[in-house]
Design an enzyme around this catalytic site. Structure first.
Site, PDB file in Angstrom:
ATOM      1  N   LEU A 501       6.118  -2.239   7.751  1.00 30.05           N
ATOM      2  CA  LEU A 501       5.249  -2.251   8.934  1.00 30.05           C
ATOM      3  C   LEU A 501       4.048  -3.165   8.752  1.00 30.05           C
ATOM      4  O   LEU A 501       3.498  -3.689   9.718  1.00 30.05           O
ATOM      5  CB  LEU A 501       4.762  -0.829   9.247  1.00 30.05           C
ATOM      6  CG  LEU A 501       5.837   0.193   9.616  1.00 30.05           C
ATOM      7  CD1 LEU A 501       5.213   1.573   9.779  1.00 30.05           C
ATOM      8  CD2 LEU A 501       6.555  -0.209  10.895  1.00 30.05           C
ATOM      9  N   GLY A 502       3.609  -3.343   7.534  1.00 28.53           N
ATOM     10  CA  GLY A 502       2.435  -4.179   7.293  1.00 28.53           C
ATOM     11  C   GLY A 502       2.038  -4.152   5.831  1.00 28.53           C
ATOM     12  O   GLY A 502       2.565  -3.382   5.024  1.00 28.53           O
ATOM     13  N   VAL A 503       1.074  -5.018   5.485  1.00 28.99           N
ATOM     14  CA  VAL A 503       0.558  -5.118   4.122  1.00 28.99           C
ATOM     15  C   VAL A 503      -0.952  -5.086   4.194  1.00 28.99           C
ATOM     16  O   VAL A 503      -1.561  -5.829   4.967  1.00 28.99           O
ATOM     17  CB  VAL A 503       1.017  -6.419   3.425  1.00 28.99           C
ATOM     18  CG1 VAL A 503       0.491  -6.471   1.999  1.00 28.99           C
ATOM     19  CG2 VAL A 503       2.533  -6.520   3.431  1.00 28.99           C
ATOM     20  N   PHE A 506      -4.601  -1.790   0.067  1.00 24.22           N
ATOM     21  CA  PHE A 506      -4.107  -0.719  -0.793  1.00 24.22           C
ATOM     22  C   PHE A 506      -2.664  -0.953  -1.200  1.00 24.22           C
ATOM     23  O   PHE A 506      -2.248  -0.658  -2.314  1.00 24.22           O
ATOM     24  CB  PHE A 506      -4.251   0.614  -0.063  1.00 24.22           C
ATOM     25  CG  PHE A 506      -3.816   1.812  -0.868  1.00 24.22           C
ATOM     26  CD1 PHE A 506      -4.654   2.363  -1.823  1.00 24.22           C
ATOM     27  CD2 PHE A 506      -2.576   2.383  -0.668  1.00 24.22           C
ATOM     28  CE1 PHE A 506      -4.254   3.467  -2.563  1.00 24.22           C
ATOM     29  CE2 PHE A 506      -2.163   3.483  -1.403  1.00 24.22           C
ATOM     30  CZ  PHE A 506      -3.011   4.023  -2.357  1.00 24.22           C
ATOM     31  N   GLY A 507      -1.882  -1.512  -0.295  1.00 26.51           N
ATOM     32  CA  GLY A 507      -0.476  -1.751  -0.579  1.00 26.51           C
ATOM     33  C   GLY A 507       0.327  -1.939   0.687  1.00 26.51           C
ATOM     34  O   GLY A 507      -0.210  -2.189   1.766  1.00 26.51           O
ATOM     35  N   VAL A 509       3.017  -0.818   3.768  1.00 30.94           N
ATOM     36  CA  VAL A 509       3.279   0.339   4.618  1.00 30.94           C
ATOM     37  C   VAL A 509       4.690   0.203   5.192  1.00 30.94           C
ATOM     38  O   VAL A 509       5.033  -0.830   5.776  1.00 30.94           O
ATOM     39  CB  VAL A 509       2.257   0.452   5.764  1.00 30.94           C
ATOM     40  CG1 VAL A 509       2.525   1.710   6.590  1.00 30.94           C
ATOM     41  CG2 VAL A 509       0.833   0.477   5.217  1.00 30.94           C
ATOM     42  N   ASP A 619     -14.842   0.962   7.664  1.00 28.83           N
ATOM     43  CA  ASP A 619     -13.897  -0.162   7.831  1.00 28.83           C
ATOM     44  C   ASP A 619     -13.292  -0.122   9.235  1.00 28.83           C
ATOM     45  O   ASP A 619     -12.074  -0.222   9.406  1.00 28.83           O
ATOM     46  CB  ASP A 619     -12.802  -0.102   6.771  1.00 28.83           C
ATOM     47  CG  ASP A 619     -12.085  -1.437   6.592  1.00 28.83           C
ATOM     48  OD1 ASP A 619     -12.636  -2.467   7.036  1.00 28.83           O
ATOM     49  OD2 ASP A 619     -10.983  -1.457   6.019  1.00 28.83           O
TER      50      ASP A 619
END
Length: 835
Positions: A501-503, A506-507, A509, A619
């Site tokens: 789904l995304g980067v 943290f890492g 997803v 954030d």
């Protein structure tokens, strides 16, 4: 200054003997995306074993435009075959690449003006841009000494298509000889680095593009791409030494270099770690004696600096201890490499962010003896300096002024107030690190699972399922369900990249599906992220106490096998940003945008007021506002969240963290965090929602780069409609737009005390929505900034104690009470004509 002479015979022998090791390493990483394009060529071009294909090989590469021509030469004396052909553009043209694996990629561009009877390519003015970054701006070879130009960038690609545009500028033409777009490991450059000065951590590098400025094999010879698993070139450092006689080169066999957790051949080749510069006069009595490298840079930019170390000098541990300086500021005090790595000849690196020194247009790197060390020596093995593009160049609205160069220096003055605390902290960390000398790398440790109020409870249950014995996690605690790693693997099909789904920092997803069919989002932490452990704890601690319709729910977590995995509810419509720009999704209506902003504001208002002590998100941005299947907005990503100030305090003093473009200027300057820092970030979000453009866009003219500054200049002129999303033009009631703009303007006030609370922001956004919905009625006071006509302003009160409590924090699984309280203020507007 006389250049020092070095005997390279022993080292070259090592290179010949152990050359096969480098070749073996090169197979360690295979890029998923590996586009090598020879522009204008009619045939394949071979360069050091790599094949560059013609740009006409696949029609999808070159998005043709009128007027492009091909220029080629044969039997040329050019330094590389890639420069023997090129393509000329008389109109803007693009190359498109299909990205199979999102994440960081090399983008490499080759330029050399070949002779041409039609165009004077030496005078060509070239601009190369992507959708987010300016790679090259108005470059020309005219008056350049070197007839060749090679540019290397590292870009985090988040979509399945990457387009690079070549734009002729100044009524000229543009051209390009070669292009590379190649995957690199996701963890090659982490999301965090240390800002100097003052010494403070920074998160957000994943949002930035980096341009290689220097890559030096310190103490060793030139290394070409065939010596590097990622195809990099490492130059020798001689010409940058401040005093040639200050250093001597040392070397060992490359085969003796032992990589450990967190450092791989992709970080740097063993040929880099096998050579170093050491002090030319080791064991000197003068502790001011340093080895210094001076590197010219653009003073208006900010730089990512990576220093590579490997103790190839010592015969035993704890012998080599030295200090590291960047621009005369202490970067690492008393660096004991063997304690950091657990042994000698083990690579180590450290990342920093800095700009040029205050008195020159250079960056200086120095290593020198530590006064407490038994042996006075110091060394450096490799050095990389990369220009941070876009986000950092335009960090704050004021950064494009002459004061921009001084932001970090001013920060140093402010940071000096906390210098003693920082020194104490560094000392404590150093002592803690020394106590872990037996560890060979940074490893995440399992969470403490002792079941008290400050830790997490974990219960494992073995159940029989369909007659087979399988270990199933049925346990849950006050921190949510505890998943087994096997359950996570099953839900994500072993972290299938097609489910990505995304980067983020943290890492990665992934989309997952639990056994009962429930869709989830699985965030898998990057084990090399130094901030990962803290964010993992914070995310669980925060979200396990919070229940609200407009906050993303944490379902559970997994911490087996040194993994750190968080499992959230799945948000079908993804981040708000994807619906504003950068994708092909249909645009949102003005009413939808208002409702989304209202939902996010409700979530933030709950954070600020719904607990015994407020929570500051820290954030807030459009990628951290997610939309479910009904476009209900929910605030996500609490890894940087911080408990707000106590009743007797006005702020929380803490290191600056957040995302560039959204950072509260007051927080950045003073390192004093308040709820009003979230309000500023939300003001940036409001302008993104209105204008459908990024918070920072370096492609635009200088005055438009930062949306906060640009939009406020139009807001103050009362002409916000001139910059709004074209899709919205003519579809927004002026009164609603006016109230929205006034709300954003107050959020973006320079001083926190001048900003509204999130309750006030929410109230005003609700008002803007009501103005939109009652647009046919004209007797509403459109110019009011503080109240609706005849209705006194009733700010939202903090959530009362009648709500359920989880872990000492007010919580509710159903926030209809809040919505009702909010809506009550506006109930009299259902038919305002009757008042």
């Amino acid at each position: 200054m006389e250049m020092k002479m070095v005997n390279w015979v022993p080292l070259l022998s090592c290179l010949l003997i152990f050359g096969f090791l480098a070749n073996d390493c090169s197979a360690a990483f295979t890029p998923i995306d590996n586009y090598l394009i020879a522009c204008g060529s009619s045939q394949n071009v071979s360069i050091e074993g790599q094949i560059f294909v013609p740009d006409s090989h696949q029609p999808s590469f070159l998005l043709k435009s009128q007027g492009d021509t091909v220029v080629g030469v044969s039997n040329s004396s050019v330094v590389s075959p890639i420069y023997q052909s090129l393509r000329v553009f008389t109109t803007p043209s693009s190359y498109r690449f299909n990205i199979r694996q999102t994440g960081r990629h090399w983008v490499r561009l080759y330029f050399h003006p070949l002779p041409n009877s039609v165009h004077d390519l030496n005078s060509a003015s070239i601009t190369a841009i992507t959708d987010k970054f300016v790679l090259l701006s108005n470059f020309t070879f005219k008056n350049q000494k070197d007839p060749y130009l090679f540019k290397e960038y590292i870009v985090n690609m988040t979509s399945d298509t990457f387009i690079v545009n070549f734009v002729p500028s100044n009524n000229s033409v543009a051209f390009v000889n070669g292009i590379e777009v190649v995957s690199v490991p996701d963890d090659l450059i982490l999301d965090q680095a240390l800002v100097l000065p003052p010494s403070a951590p920074f998160n957000g590098l994943s949002d930035c593009a980096l341009e290689t400025v220097y890559r030096l094999n310190v103490g060793g010879p030139l290394l070409t791409p065939k010596n590097d698993t990622l195809g990099r070139t490492w130059k020798n450092d001689w010409s940058y030494l401040h005093v040639n006689g200050s250093a001597v080169n040392v070397s060992v066999s490359p085969g003796t270099i032992n990589y450990h957790v967190g450092v791989t051949p992709e970080t740097a080749p063993n040929l880099v770690y096998a050579t170093a510069e050491a002090m030319g006069n080791a064991n000197v009595l003068n502790l001011n004696f340093n080895i210094t490298w001076v590197l010219p840079v653009d003073p208006s930019s900010i730089y990512f600096i990576r220093l590579h170390f490997c103790d190839i000098i010592s015969s035993a541990m704890n012998e080599l201890v030295f200090n590291v300086y960047i621009n005369s500021s202490i970067a690492i005090a008393s660096l004991d490499l063997s304690t950091k790595t657990g042994d000698v000849k083990v690579p180590y690196y450290k990342d920093f962010i800095s700009n040029s020194s205050s008195d020159s247009d250079t960056i200086s790197i120095s290593v020198g003896p530590d006064m407490l060390a038994e042996i006075t020596n110091a060394s450096l093995n490799g050095l990389e300096i990369m220009k941070i593009m876009s986000s950092v160049d335009h960090l704050l609205p004021s950064l494009h002024s002459k004061k921009s160069k001084m932001v970090i220096i001013i920060g140093a003055a402010v940071g000096s107030l906390t210098a003693f605390g920082l020194i104490t902290l560094c000392y404590c960390c150093f002592v803690a690190r020394r106590s872990k000398a037996s560890h060979h790398g940074h490893l995440w440790l399992p969470l403490p699972l002792h079941g008290n109020s400050h830790t997490m409870t974990k219960v494992s249950t073995v159940s029989q399922k369909s007659g087979t014995a399988s270990c199933i996690s049925l346990a849950s605690s006050s921190h949510g369900r505890v998943f087994t790693f096997q359950e996570i693997m099953d839900s994500t099909n072993k972290f299938d990249e097609s489910l990505l789904l995304g980067v983020g920092g943290f890492g990665k997803v992934y989309k997952g599906t639990l056994e009962d069919g429930t869709g989830v989002a699985v965030k898998r932490g990057n084990p090399r992220s130094e901030q990962g452990l803290a964010e993992f704890h914070t995310e669980i601690e925060m979200l396990s106490k919070l229940r609200h319709r407009h906050l993303v729910s944490l379902i559970g977590y997994c911490d087996e096998r040194s993994e750190m995995i968080l499992v959230y509810e799945y948000m079908a419509n993804g981040p708000l940003r994807s619906h504003l720009y950068g994708t092909d999704l249909p645009p949102l209506s003005w009413k939808q945008r208002l409702e989304i902003c209202i939902g996010a504001a409700r979530g933030l208002h709950y954070l600020h007021t719904g607990a015994t002590q407020s929570i500051i998100h820290r954030d807030v941005k459009t990628t951290n506002i997610l939309l479910d299947e009904n476009y209900v907005a929910k605030v996500a990503d609490f890894g940087l969240s911080k408990t707000g100030p106590a009743l007797d305090q006005t702020h929380v003093s803490t290191a600056v963290k957040g995302s560039f473009g959204y950072l509260d200027p007051e927080y950045f300057r003073r390192q004093q965090l308040t709820e009003k820092s979230d309000v500023y970030s939300f003001g940036v979000v409001l302008m993104e929602v209105l204008c459908s453009r990024p918070a920072l866009n370096p492609i635009l003219p200088r005055e438009q780069v930062n949306i906060a500054e640009w939009a406020m200049s139009w807001q103050k002129k009362g002409m916000l409609d001139h910059i709004m999303d074209q899709y919205l033009v003519g579809k927004v009631i002026p009164a609603s737009l006016r109230k929205f703009g006034e709300t954003a303007e107050k959020c973006l006030a320079e001083q926190g005390v001048d900003r509204p609370t999130m309750g006030d922001v929410l109230w005003n956004l609700e008002y803007a929505l009501q103005l939109e919905e009652t647009s046919a009625l004209t007797d509403v006071d459109e110019n009011s900034t503080n109240h609706i006509a005849d209705i006194p302003l009733t700010p939202l009160e903090p959530f009362n104690n009648s709500m359920s409590m989880i872990g000492g924090v007010n919580s509710s699984t159903d926030d209809d009470a809040e919505d009702a309280a909010t809506s009550a203020v506006f109930s009299q507007l259902v038919n305002p004509r009757g008042r």
